[in-house]
Design an enzyme around this catalytic site. Structure first.
Site, PDB file in Angstrom:
ATOM      1  N   GLU A  76     -11.996  43.118 -17.972  1.00  0.00           N
ATOM      2  CA  GLU A  76     -10.589  43.508 -18.090  1.00  0.00           C
ATOM      3  C   GLU A  76      -9.814  42.792 -19.197  1.00  0.00           C
ATOM      4  O   GLU A  76      -8.584  42.767 -19.183  1.00  0.00           O
ATOM      5  CB  GLU A  76      -9.858  43.355 -16.744  1.00  0.00           C
ATOM      6  CG  GLU A  76     -10.413  44.236 -15.624  1.00  0.00           C
ATOM      7  CD  GLU A  76     -10.045  45.709 -15.721  1.00  0.00           C
ATOM      8  OE1 GLU A  76      -9.315  46.082 -16.656  1.00  0.00           O
ATOM      9  OE2 GLU A  76     -10.497  46.485 -14.847  1.00  0.00           O
TER      10      GLU A  76
ATOM     11  N   ASP B  93     -12.456  38.726 -13.024  1.00  0.00           N
ATOM     12  CA  ASP B  93     -11.477  39.610 -13.657  1.00  0.00           C
ATOM     13  C   ASP B  93     -10.367  38.722 -14.201  1.00  0.00           C
ATOM     14  O   ASP B  93      -9.774  37.936 -13.446  1.00  0.00           O
ATOM     15  CB  ASP B  93     -10.939  40.586 -12.609  1.00  0.00           C
ATOM     16  CG  ASP B  93     -10.038  41.665 -13.178  1.00  0.00           C
ATOM     17  OD1 ASP B  93      -9.309  41.376 -14.152  1.00  0.00           O
ATOM     18  OD2 ASP B  93     -10.038  42.789 -12.652  1.00  0.00           O
TER      19      ASP B  93
ATOM     20  N   HIS C 232      -7.141  41.550  -7.276  1.00  0.00           N
ATOM     21  CA  HIS C 232      -7.287  42.744  -6.455  1.00  0.00           C
ATOM     22  C   HIS C 232      -8.607  42.710  -5.691  1.00  0.00           C
ATOM     23  O   HIS C 232      -9.577  42.098  -6.136  1.00  0.00           O
ATOM     24  CB  HIS C 232      -7.252  44.004  -7.332  1.00  0.00           C
ATOM     25  CG  HIS C 232      -6.088  44.052  -8.278  1.00  0.00           C
ATOM     26  ND1 HIS C 232      -6.158  43.538  -9.556  1.00  0.00           N
ATOM     27  CD2 HIS C 232      -4.835  44.544  -8.118  1.00  0.00           C
ATOM     28  CE1 HIS C 232      -4.986  43.711 -10.150  1.00  0.00           C
ATOM     29  NE2 HIS C 232      -4.168  44.303  -9.305  1.00  0.00           N
TER      30      HIS C 232
ATOM     31  N   HIS D  38     -12.003  51.536 -11.200  1.00  0.00           N
ATOM     32  CA  HIS D  38     -12.028  50.068 -11.292  1.00  0.00           C
ATOM     33  C   HIS D  38     -11.402  49.410 -10.064  1.00  0.00           C
ATOM     34  O   HIS D  38     -11.529  48.201  -9.882  1.00  0.00           O
ATOM     35  CB  HIS D  38     -11.378  49.565 -12.589  1.00  0.00           C
ATOM     36  CG  HIS D  38      -9.876  49.535 -12.601  1.00  0.00           C
ATOM     37  ND1 HIS D  38      -9.161  48.736 -13.467  1.00  0.00           N
ATOM     38  CD2 HIS D  38      -8.939  50.216 -11.891  1.00  0.00           C
ATOM     39  CE1 HIS D  38      -7.859  48.922 -13.281  1.00  0.00           C
ATOM     40  NE2 HIS D  38      -7.705  49.816 -12.331  1.00  0.00           N
TER      41      HIS D  38
ATOM     42  N   ASP E  65     -10.337  37.533  -8.596  1.00  0.00           N
ATOM     43  CA  ASP E  65      -9.584  38.712  -9.007  1.00  0.00           C
ATOM     44  C   ASP E  65      -8.230  38.695  -8.302  1.00  0.00           C
ATOM     45  O   ASP E  65      -8.085  38.105  -7.229  1.00  0.00           O
ATOM     46  CB  ASP E  65     -10.384  39.954  -8.577  1.00  0.00           C
ATOM     47  CG  ASP E  65     -10.002  41.243  -9.288  1.00  0.00           C
ATOM     48  OD1 ASP E  65      -8.815  41.419  -9.583  1.00  0.00           O
ATOM     49  OD2 ASP E  65     -10.900  42.077  -9.509  1.00  0.00           O
TER      50      ASP E  65
ATOM     51  N   ASP F 290     -10.453  45.467  -5.052  1.00  0.00           N
ATOM     52  CA  ASP F 290     -11.360  46.501  -5.577  1.00  0.00           C
ATOM     53  C   ASP F 290     -12.214  47.095  -4.464  1.00  0.00           C
ATOM     54  O   ASP F 290     -13.404  47.366  -4.633  1.00  0.00           O
ATOM     55  CB  ASP F 290     -12.240  45.932  -6.696  1.00  0.00           C
ATOM     56  CG  ASP F 290     -11.416  45.486  -7.903  1.00  0.00           C
ATOM     57  OD1 ASP F 290     -10.267  45.943  -8.037  1.00  0.00           O
ATOM     58  OD2 ASP F 290     -11.926  44.671  -8.692  1.00  0.00           O
TER      59      ASP F 290
ATOM     60  N   ASP G 231      -7.468  39.284 -14.738  1.00  0.00           N
ATOM     61  CA  ASP G 231      -6.165  39.437 -14.100  1.00  0.00           C
ATOM     62  C   ASP G 231      -6.011  38.543 -12.870  1.00  0.00           C
ATOM     63  O   ASP G 231      -4.932  38.491 -12.259  1.00  0.00           O
ATOM     64  CB  ASP G 231      -5.835  40.902 -13.792  1.00  0.00           C
ATOM     65  CG  ASP G 231      -6.607  41.514 -12.633  1.00  0.00           C
ATOM     66  OD1 ASP G 231      -7.114  40.784 -11.766  1.00  0.00           O
ATOM     67  OD2 ASP G 231      -6.685  42.758 -12.574  1.00  0.00           O
TER      68      ASP G 231
ATOM     69  N   HIS H 278     -13.336  46.802 -14.638  1.00  0.00           N
ATOM     70  CA  HIS H 278     -14.122  46.245 -13.535  1.00  0.00           C
ATOM     71  C   HIS H 278     -15.054  47.249 -12.873  1.00  0.00           C
ATOM     72  O   HIS H 278     -15.905  46.866 -12.062  1.00  0.00           O
ATOM     73  CB  HIS H 278     -13.200  45.605 -12.486  1.00  0.00           C
ATOM     74  CG  HIS H 278     -13.767  44.376 -11.880  1.00  0.00           C
ATOM     75  ND1 HIS H 278     -13.009  43.421 -11.248  1.00  0.00           N
ATOM     76  CD2 HIS H 278     -15.057  43.925 -11.798  1.00  0.00           C
ATOM     77  CE1 HIS H 278     -13.787  42.443 -10.805  1.00  0.00           C
ATOM     78  NE2 HIS H 278     -15.034  42.732 -11.129  1.00  0.00           N
TER      79      HIS H 278
END
Length: 301
Positions: free
Chosen positions: A273, A228, A125, A140, A123, A127, A230, A100
């Site tokens: 990712e 992302d 997260h 990332h 996402d 970030d 994830d 990312h």
């Protein structure tokens, strides 16, 4: 829909696991171009940008206190130029990664073309780390904060202007793993955020519709989707490096992307990712292609 340019970014420098650099080709192998062309779209695969060679003896070395900093600066500059060219040619940039951290380059190139760019960050997260607060030193985990104007100077000042984004033009969707500094920053800047608890309560349809309306009310003149994989639950989407249980389902994500397609607001996108080295039979890349098909207008009937 404009012409679509696929831009691969085989960069693994933003985190510690090898394999995410193979993500762009895994996504291609899963049939991305054919899938989009079968919808009736005009698709050009522009190949992978040049990235530094991985030196295993130096991989994850700290530069400026950050892991693989010099390599990420190089990747970000190259990608920014490539995306800038794509938009100048009136094409939709579909950037496939890679980790990312590549969003620093993609959004830096995109933001040159908009005065009030919005971003949906889909996402697990935020970030939103800065080097002093990062638990890992992995870039990332920092791209959105860099784009908002805080972080290592060469990345923050890419293309000689900053910030690339305004906090009030950002929507975070799917959050379930935030560091202490990120939580403080989100509250301080009042960033529009939907955690997984919010999604459970409201449903993904309401979350997407509210997000779109919020950004319309902000009068954004472009809207970037940064997805992302994830964000999805790793029980369904295992081929990604920073797994957090309790994520969005594959079905929810299809519906989210269907709604974003219907909004006609998204002007650029990156998908990041995918790591085939830790995947099962390339399932995550195949799911990514299916999700992209939905986003670009594929329907069952």
């Amino acid at each position: 829909m404009k012409n679509i340019d696929i831009i691969g970014v085989p960069s693994t420098f933003g985190q510690r696991k090898l394999g995410v650099n193979l993500g762009p080709d895994a996504i291609r192998y899963a049939g991305l171009q054919d899938r989009l062309e079968n919808i009736g779209l005009n698709v050009s695969d522009r190949g992978n940008i040049d990235v530094p060679t991985i030196d295993l003896k130096k991989f994850n070395s700290e530069q400026e206190g950050l892991r693989n900093y010099d390599e990420i600066v190089q990747v970000s500059n190259t990608l920014s130029d490539k995306v800038d060219q794509t938009i100048s040619n009136n094409s939709f940039p579909l950037v496939i990664g890679g980790d990312h951290s590549i969003a620093v380059g993609s959004i830096s190139g995109i933001s040159k073309h908009y005065s009030n760019l919005g971003v949906i960050w889909y996402d697990a997260h935020g970030d939103l780390n800065i080097p002093d607060e990062s638990p890992s030193g992995n870039i990332h985990g920092m791209p959105l904060r860099i784009l908002l104007g805080e972080g290592p100077s060469e990345l923050v000042n890419l293309n000689d202007f900053q910030p690339k984004l305004k906090p009030e033009n950002v929507v975070l969707i799917g959050m379930r793993d935030l560091d202490k500094g990120e939580r403080h920053y989100i509250k301080e800047q009042n960033i529009k955020t939907y955690t997984m608890a919010d999604i459970d309560k409201l449903g993904i349809e309401s979350v997407i519709n509210e997000s779109v309306q919020y950004l319309k009310n902000r009068n954004v003149d472009g809207l970037h989707l940064s997805l992302d994989v994830d964000a999805l639950d790793p029980t369904e989407t295992p081929g990604t490096g920073t797994r957090v249980l309790g994520g969005l389902s594959y079905r929810e994500s299809h519906f989210a992307l269907e709604l974003l397609h219907e909004s006609k607001m998204i002007t650029s996108m990156d998908l990041v990712e995918v790591n085939p080295l830790i995947d099962l039979h390339n399932n995550t890349a195949e799911q990514a292609v299916s999700l992209l098909g939905t986003f670009f207008g594929e329907t069952l009937l």
